[in-house]
Scaffold this active site. Structure first.
Site, PDB file in Angstrom:
ATOM      1  N   TRP A 106      -6.622   1.976  68.945  1.00  0.00           N
ATOM      2  CA  TRP A 106      -7.510   0.884  69.339  1.00  0.00           C
ATOM      3  C   TRP A 106      -8.296   1.232  70.592  1.00  0.00           C
ATOM      4  O   TRP A 106      -9.476   0.848  70.722  1.00  0.00           O
ATOM      5  CB  TRP A 106      -6.709  -0.409  69.497  1.00  0.00           C
ATOM      6  N   ASP A 176      -7.304  -4.739  77.054  1.00  0.00           N
ATOM      7  CA  ASP A 176      -7.077  -5.299  75.725  1.00  0.00           C
ATOM      8  C   ASP A 176      -5.576  -5.542  75.613  1.00  0.00           C
ATOM      9  O   ASP A 176      -4.786  -4.608  75.524  1.00  0.00           O
ATOM     10  CB  ASP A 176      -7.548  -4.303  74.660  1.00  0.00           C
ATOM     11  N   LYS A 200      -1.107 -12.005  67.141  1.00  0.00           N
ATOM     12  CA  LYS A 200       0.181 -11.364  67.417  1.00  0.00           C
ATOM     13  C   LYS A 200       1.124 -12.358  68.107  1.00  0.00           C
ATOM     14  O   LYS A 200       2.152 -12.715  67.563  1.00  0.00           O
ATOM     15  CB  LYS A 200      -0.008 -10.149  68.320  1.00  0.00           C
TER      16      LYS A 200
END
Length: 365
Positions: A106, A176, A200
């Site tokens: 990511w 992030d 999440k």
């Protein structure tokens, strides 16, 4: 009402487990929210009933994370992946460059997007060791004219996590935190911006949270399309257009549940106990299970491991599925096995997996 025994052993990496109490609360209010005669999904986002939901979610997030009062909390859409582009569009001016710490897939994608909008550089990378660790703080070197420093706090695919963040001084630090937000206390004031997809630890998919320090808006590029400007959403309290109202309502319920667990300190204690069950099964297996991450970089949220062969892994995953375990396959890009033990995954679910792993080893060692 659903009983825990009827629930799957859900280790999905995202969308992931939600607290049973939250699902039951939403079930109770689904058709008639607080006497309105409407579902939250039917309320106008301009109504007083929804405004209370919206503002309470912001207040709860600030309370739980200790976010300084002056910071802006935004509810956006498009996932963290849209933030990969929005951040450089807003905060990477000509003559400056953005520094990225690359610790997994990511962060690689975030860097790739930033390159489309300006100059970038890699502060540090763990690619040479297949992203099995978090860089030491003394490995991080910042170049002149850096506009911001970007890190990915938890790496869902490789199972590594930052527990000590760099002190970047006057350089804005952007993180992030999609897969470990709310999982343990942090000092939010160290960050110029935090962003996270909700799916999440925060709620269902469809909401993206952005936490922005006010001075970042002062340096933002004004030549950006309206919906991709952070100040658009700040000025309108994330109500410039129709927000994902039901997702924000669910996020608010998750935050109230988190408070009931003892806040982030209580949640961290619970998460460490849960992760220890599975890591102990790996460590005590004498090599039958091999963890991917170095021990001092191990994620509390995503536990990644391999078995001796792909055939044995297939057998492990097949038997686990038959036993009621869901989502244990590793990411398609790396294979192996992964147990995502987010906040809402119960201790009992992690204990059941630990016991399954021990028994599987006994049968196949």
């Amino acid at each position: 009402m659903l009983k825990q025994a009827q629930r799957a052993y859900n280790f999905n990496a995202g969308p992931s487990a939600l607290p049973l109490a939250v699902l039951e609360k939403a079930q109770q209010e689904l058709v008639d929210f607080k006497g309105t005669g409407m579902s939250v999904m039917e309320l106008s986002h301009r109504s007083a009933a929804y405004e209370q939901v919206h503002n309470q979610a912001i207040a709860s997030l600030k309370e739980l994370m200790g976010i300084p009062e002056e910071y802006h909390v935004l509810f956006l859409q498009g996932g963290a992946s849209t933030q990969f582009a929005m951040i450089p569009m807003n905060f990477l001016p000509q003559g400056k460059k953005a520094g990225y710490v690359v610790t997994g897939s990511w962060s690689e994608k975030a860097l790739k997007e930033a390159k489309m909008f300006g100059d970038t550089y890699t502060i540090a990378s763990t690619k040479e060791t297949n992203h099995n660790r978090i860089p030491k703080l003394d490995e991080l070197a910042y170049e002149e004219n850096t506009a911001y420093v970007h890190v990915t706090s938890n790496n869902t695919i490789f199972g590594t996590e930052w527990f000590t963040f760099p002190d970047t001084g006057d350089l804005p630090l952007i993180a992030d935190m999609s897969s470990d937000i709310l999982s343990h206390p942090i000092d939010a004031s160290k960050f110029a911006m935090i962003y996270a997809g909700a799916q999440k630890n925060l709620g269902p998919s469809g909401v993206t949270v952005a936490i922005v320090r006010p001075d970042m808006l002062e340096r933002a590029n004004e030549n950006v399309p309206t919906m991709l400007r952070y100040d658009t959403h700040v000025k309108n309290n994330s109500l410039y257009n129709t927000p994902p109202t039901f997702g924000i309502y669910m996020l608010g319920l998750v935050l109230e549940w988190a408070k009931e667990q003892g806040g982030l300190a209580g949640i961290e204690k619970m998460n460490r106990e849960k992760a220890a069950l599975i890591y102990d099964a790996i460590d005590q297996s004498e090599g039958f299970y091999k963890g991917h991450a170095e021990k001092d970089s191990r994620s509390l949220m995503n536990i990644t491991f391999r078995l001796a062969s792909e055939e044995l892994e297939k057998e492990f995953l097949a038997e686990a599925k038959q036993a009621g375990f869901v989502g244990l396959n590793g990411h398609r890009s790396v294979g192996g096995c992964r147990a995502s033990t987010y906040n809402a995954v119960p201790y009992e679910t992690c204990k059941a997996l630990s016991e399954f792993m021990i028994n599987f080893q006994k049968k196949n060692a």
